[in-house]
Design a protein around this motif. Structure first.
Motif, PDB file in Angstrom:
ATOM      1  N   ARG A   4       0.804  -1.297   0.063  1.00  0.00           N
ATOM      2  CA  ARG A   4      -0.046   0.090  -0.020  1.00  0.00           C
ATOM      3  C   ARG A   4       0.929   1.218  -0.042  1.00  0.00           C
ATOM      4  O   ARG A   4       2.023   1.041   0.352  1.00  0.00           O
ATOM      5  CB  ARG A   4      -0.886  -0.098   1.263  1.00  0.00           C
ATOM      6  N   VAL A   5       0.300   2.223  -0.552  1.00  0.00           N
ATOM      7  CA  VAL A   5       0.963   3.612  -0.367  1.00  0.00           C
ATOM      8  C   VAL A   5       0.322   4.433   0.870  1.00  0.00           C
ATOM      9  O   VAL A   5      -1.291   4.426   0.594  1.00  0.00           O
ATOM     10  CB  VAL A   5       0.908   4.433  -1.787  1.00  0.00           C
ATOM     11  N   THR A   6       0.701   4.743   1.557  1.00  0.00           N
ATOM     12  CA  THR A   6       0.042   5.941   2.668  1.00  0.00           C
ATOM     13  C   THR A   6       0.709   7.270   2.760  1.00  0.00           C
ATOM     14  O   THR A   6       1.859   7.486   2.435  1.00  0.00           O
ATOM     15  CB  THR A   6       0.032   5.151   3.901  1.00  0.00           C
ATOM     16  N   PHE A  14       4.783  10.964   1.152  1.00  0.00           N
ATOM     17  CA  PHE A  14       4.079   9.431   1.185  1.00  0.00           C
ATOM     18  C   PHE A  14       5.225   8.493   1.549  1.00  0.00           C
ATOM     19  O   PHE A  14       6.079   8.497   1.092  1.00  0.00           O
ATOM     20  CB  PHE A  14       3.831   9.396  -0.072  1.00  0.00           C
ATOM     21  N   TYR A  15       4.709   7.377   1.996  1.00  0.00           N
ATOM     22  CA  TYR A  15       5.509   5.988   1.949  1.00  0.00           C
ATOM     23  C   TYR A  15       4.737   4.929   1.475  1.00  0.00           C
ATOM     24  O   TYR A  15       3.545   4.872   1.276  1.00  0.00           O
ATOM     25  CB  TYR A  15       5.878   5.898   3.553  1.00  0.00           C
ATOM     26  N   TYR A  16       5.694   3.847   1.262  1.00  0.00           N
ATOM     27  CA  TYR A  16       4.956   2.507   0.708  1.00  0.00           C
ATOM     28  C   TYR A  16       5.221   1.514   1.938  1.00  0.00           C
ATOM     29  O   TYR A  16       6.283   1.527   2.378  1.00  0.00           O
ATOM     30  CB  TYR A  16       5.358   2.272  -0.718  1.00  0.00           C
ATOM     31  N   THR A  17       4.364   0.394   1.890  1.00  0.00           N
ATOM     32  CA  THR A  17       4.812  -0.726   2.685  1.00  0.00           C
ATOM     33  C   THR A  17       4.402  -2.008   1.967  1.00  0.00           C
ATOM     34  O   THR A  17       3.306  -2.082   1.424  1.00  0.00           O
ATOM     35  CB  THR A  17       3.586  -0.568   4.078  1.00  0.00           C
ATOM     36  N   ASN A  33       9.244   8.963   2.846  1.00  0.00           N
ATOM     37  CA  ASN A  33       9.752  10.384   2.168  1.00  0.00           C
ATOM     38  C   ASN A  33       9.616  10.465   0.792  1.00  0.00           C
ATOM     39  O   ASN A  33      10.535  11.134   0.078  1.00  0.00           O
ATOM     40  CB  ASN A  33      11.062  10.740   2.919  1.00  0.00           C
ATOM     41  N   PHE A  34       8.469  10.171   0.239  1.00  0.00           N
ATOM     42  CA  PHE A  34       8.243  10.463  -1.277  1.00  0.00           C
ATOM     43  C   PHE A  34       7.447  11.764  -1.136  1.00  0.00           C
ATOM     44  O   PHE A  34       6.410  11.777  -0.607  1.00  0.00           O
ATOM     45  CB  PHE A  34       7.489   9.278  -2.088  1.00  0.00           C
ATOM     46  N   LYS A  35       7.812  12.811  -1.951  1.00  0.00           N
ATOM     47  CA  LYS A  35       6.995  14.021  -2.133  1.00  0.00           C
ATOM     48  C   LYS A  35       5.592  13.754  -2.711  1.00  0.00           C
ATOM     49  O   LYS A  35       4.836  14.483  -2.323  1.00  0.00           O
ATOM     50  CB  LYS A  35       7.881  14.959  -2.832  1.00  0.00           C
ATOM     51  N   THR A  36       5.411  12.894  -3.518  1.00  0.00           N
ATOM     52  CA  THR A  36       4.258  12.602  -4.162  1.00  0.00           C
ATOM     53  C   THR A  36       3.555  11.344  -3.988  1.00  0.00           C
ATOM     54  O   THR A  36       4.454  10.315  -3.960  1.00  0.00           O
ATOM     55  CB  THR A  36       3.957  13.144  -5.585  1.00  0.00           C
ATOM     56  N   LYS A  37       2.333  11.107  -4.203  1.00  0.00           N
ATOM     57  CA  LYS A  37       1.852   9.738  -4.227  1.00  0.00           C
ATOM     58  C   LYS A  37       2.373   9.038  -5.296  1.00  0.00           C
ATOM     59  O   LYS A  37       2.775   7.826  -5.328  1.00  0.00           O
ATOM     60  CB  LYS A  37       0.269   9.553  -4.004  1.00  0.00           C
ATOM     61  N   ARG A  38       2.647   9.800  -6.412  1.00  0.00           N
ATOM     62  CA  ARG A  38       2.885   8.980  -7.994  1.00  0.00           C
ATOM     63  C   ARG A  38       4.257   8.514  -7.707  1.00  0.00           C
ATOM     64  O   ARG A  38       4.542   7.264  -8.032  1.00  0.00           O
ATOM     65  CB  ARG A  38       2.758   9.999  -8.901  1.00  0.00           C
ATOM     66  N   GLU A  39       5.122   9.077  -6.931  1.00  0.00           N
ATOM     67  CA  GLU A  39       6.520   8.821  -6.692  1.00  0.00           C
ATOM     68  C   GLU A  39       6.509   7.502  -5.980  1.00  0.00           C
ATOM     69  O   GLU A  39       7.292   6.601  -6.041  1.00  0.00           O
ATOM     70  CB  GLU A  39       7.336   9.919  -6.132  1.00  0.00           C
ATOM     71  N   ALA A  40       5.882   7.686  -4.942  1.00  0.00           N
ATOM     72  CA  ALA A  40       5.657   6.472  -3.796  1.00  0.00           C
ATOM     73  C   ALA A  40       5.223   5.176  -4.582  1.00  0.00           C
ATOM     74  O   ALA A  40       5.781   4.018  -4.420  1.00  0.00           O
ATOM     75  CB  ALA A  40       4.996   6.679  -2.780  1.00  0.00           C
ATOM     76  N   LYS A  41       4.137   5.233  -5.678  1.00  0.00           N
ATOM     77  CA  LYS A  41       3.507   4.089  -6.270  1.00  0.00           C
ATOM     78  C   LYS A  41       4.364   3.460  -7.108  1.00  0.00           C
ATOM     79  O   LYS A  41       4.711   2.406  -7.389  1.00  0.00           O
ATOM     80  CB  LYS A  41       2.389   4.797  -7.249  1.00  0.00           C
ATOM     81  N   ASP A  45       6.193  -0.106  -7.128  1.00  0.00           N
ATOM     82  CA  ASP A  45       6.017  -1.071  -8.246  1.00  0.00           C
ATOM     83  C   ASP A  45       7.509  -1.537  -8.559  1.00  0.00           C
ATOM     84  O   ASP A  45       7.536  -2.883  -8.704  1.00  0.00           O
ATOM     85  CB  ASP A  45       5.564  -0.507  -9.627  1.00  0.00           C
ATOM     86  N   LEU A  46       8.491  -0.972  -8.493  1.00  0.00           N
ATOM     87  CA  LEU A  46       9.874  -1.384  -8.822  1.00  0.00           C
ATOM     88  C   LEU A  46      10.066  -2.321  -7.532  1.00  0.00           C
ATOM     89  O   LEU A  46      10.917  -3.528  -7.974  1.00  0.00           O
ATOM     90  CB  LEU A  46      10.853  -0.148  -8.788  1.00  0.00           C
ATOM     91  N   ALA A  47       9.901  -2.040  -6.292  1.00  0.00           N
ATOM     92  CA  ALA A  47      10.157  -2.829  -5.146  1.00  0.00           C
ATOM     93  C   ALA A  47       9.537  -4.278  -5.324  1.00  0.00           C
ATOM     94  O   ALA A  47      10.142  -5.250  -5.057  1.00  0.00           O
ATOM     95  CB  ALA A  47      10.095  -2.119  -3.914  1.00  0.00           C
ATOM     96  N   ILE A  48       8.221  -4.145  -5.813  1.00  0.00           N
ATOM     97  CA  ILE A  48       7.470  -5.465  -5.787  1.00  0.00           C
ATOM     98  C   ILE A  48       7.944  -6.241  -7.043  1.00  0.00           C
ATOM     99  O   ILE A  48       8.412  -7.533  -6.822  1.00  0.00           O
ATOM    100  CB  ILE A  48       5.896  -5.066  -6.267  1.00  0.00           C
TER     101      ILE A  48
END
Length: 376
Positions: A4-6, A14-17, A33-41, A45-48
């Protein structure tokens, strides 16, 4: 896998988990510490994708059978890191013994008990020395499996192969070797190489690869720089390196030098009558067609000579052992014998021919006895 992105309410970033595993054994990864939700998403995706790749690799490792791994090891390590004959030996051990007996076991499930039972069963068909070769190869292959992170540990050293009897090569005395060489005269094709083996202690592959340019008649020197072997298609190949890992030049005696001169003269007559195409490789030892000697046919000719001479059974390679043993018994320094044979270490020579060393010790103590006699 749960992801998820929160949005962090305190910082506005924003951060992802990512959560992986069961409820009892769950692993959690958080990236902040992502500035935007798009950056976090995008980062999620890359991490997954990377995690899925790791999980797939882990599954591959868990499903990998020992037989498949050994095939991989042959290609990844043995093919490019061992001499051709060594590789052929490894390949045969894996195909004939290890894969049929152990190949069905998953690599990460291999246990010392399975190996112990395998060795025990193999004693019905193999010697203890041969089983030790299987053990060493398997241990080396699994050491590499640990380095490559296929498994976390190598279980092979925990199994105990049967202890082999100490290898005892056949040694002939000088008189016995002379009888053998005399008996070999009846084989026109194979006599020259058998005679030369007895007088040089060179290996079969080294003698098969020997060319006339390697012999200096003026200085009585023989340069041993290469070896001949058969590839998987039974074609002769030449490797520009001897088994000991380095070139060597040995002094040859007057008897052998005269013999080789006569052999060379006969060769020149053959070449004159059969044409320049005969023995195109300029080999010192060749068959009736001018090609490389066939090892199997040579061994048959050698065995026949041994039988005619009335000697105890031996192999062609034992001419090398006899040569070294005779030199040591005549008090030639072991270092000289080691260099002559092309051993990488003098310890190899000392271990193989320890039976011939006592004469050197007797000579040593006689020096002290002589001093005592002089004092009296």
């Amino acid at each position: 896998m749960i992801s998820r992105v929160t949005k962090d309410k305190k910082t506005g970033t924003f951060y992802y988990t990512i959560e992986v595993g069961t409820k009892e054994n769950r692993k959690r990864k958080v990236k902040k510490n992502f500035k935007t939700k798009r950056e976090a998403k995008a980062a999620l995706d890359l991490a997954i994708a990377e995690l899925q790749k790791e999980l797939a690799n882990d599954k591959y490792k868990k499903d990998l059978f020992l037989g498949d791994y050994l095939d991989y090891w042959l290609k990844a390590y043995a093919k490019s890191n061992t001499a051709p004959n060594t590789y052929k030996g490894y390949e045969r051990i894996i195909l004939v013994h290890l894969k049929p007996g152990l190949g069905h076991i998953k690599l990460h499930e291999l246990s010392p008990v399975q190996l112990q039972n395998y060795y025990l069963n193999k004693l019905d068909t193999l010697s203890a020395q041969s089983i030790k070769h299987l053990h060493r190869l398997l241990s080396k292959a699994l050491n590499d499996a640990v380095d490559w992170e296929f498994v976390s540990k190598n279980v092979v050293p925990r199994a105990k192969p049967p202890k082999p009897k100490k290898f005892r090569p056949t040694f002939y005395s000088k008189e016995e070797l002379d009888r053998l060489l005399e008996a070999a005269k009846s084989s026109t094709v194979y006599y020259p190489i058998i005679y030369s083996a007895g007088h040089t202690g060179a290996r079969l592959g080294e003698l098969r690869a020997l060319q006339w340019t390697d012999i200096n008649f003026d200085n009585r020197r023989m340069a041993i720089t290469k070896t001949a072997y058969e590839d998987e298609n039974f074609n002769v190949q030449i490797r520009d390196l001897t088994k000991g890992g380095k070139d060597r030049t040995i002094v040859i005696g007057k008897k052998l030098m005269n013999f080789l001169k006569s052999h060379y003269n006969r060769y020149q007559e053959l070449k004159k009558s059969l044409g320049d195409g005969f023995n195109a490789n300029d080999l010192v030892f060749f068959n009736s067609n001018g090609h490389y000697l066939n090892p199997q046919e040579l061994h048959r000719a050698y065995k026949s000579a041994v039988k005619r001479a009335g000697l105890k059974d031996s192999r062609f390679h034992d001419t090398r052992h006899s040569h070294a043993s005779i030199l040591l018994e005549k008090n030639v320094h072991p270092k000289i014998v080691s260099e002559r044979l092309g051993h990488s270490k003098i310890g190899i020579t000392m271990d193989l021919y320890s039976h011939a060393i006592p004469s050197l010790q007797e000579q040593a103590v006689e020096l002290f006895d002589e001093e005592d006699d002089n004092e009296q």
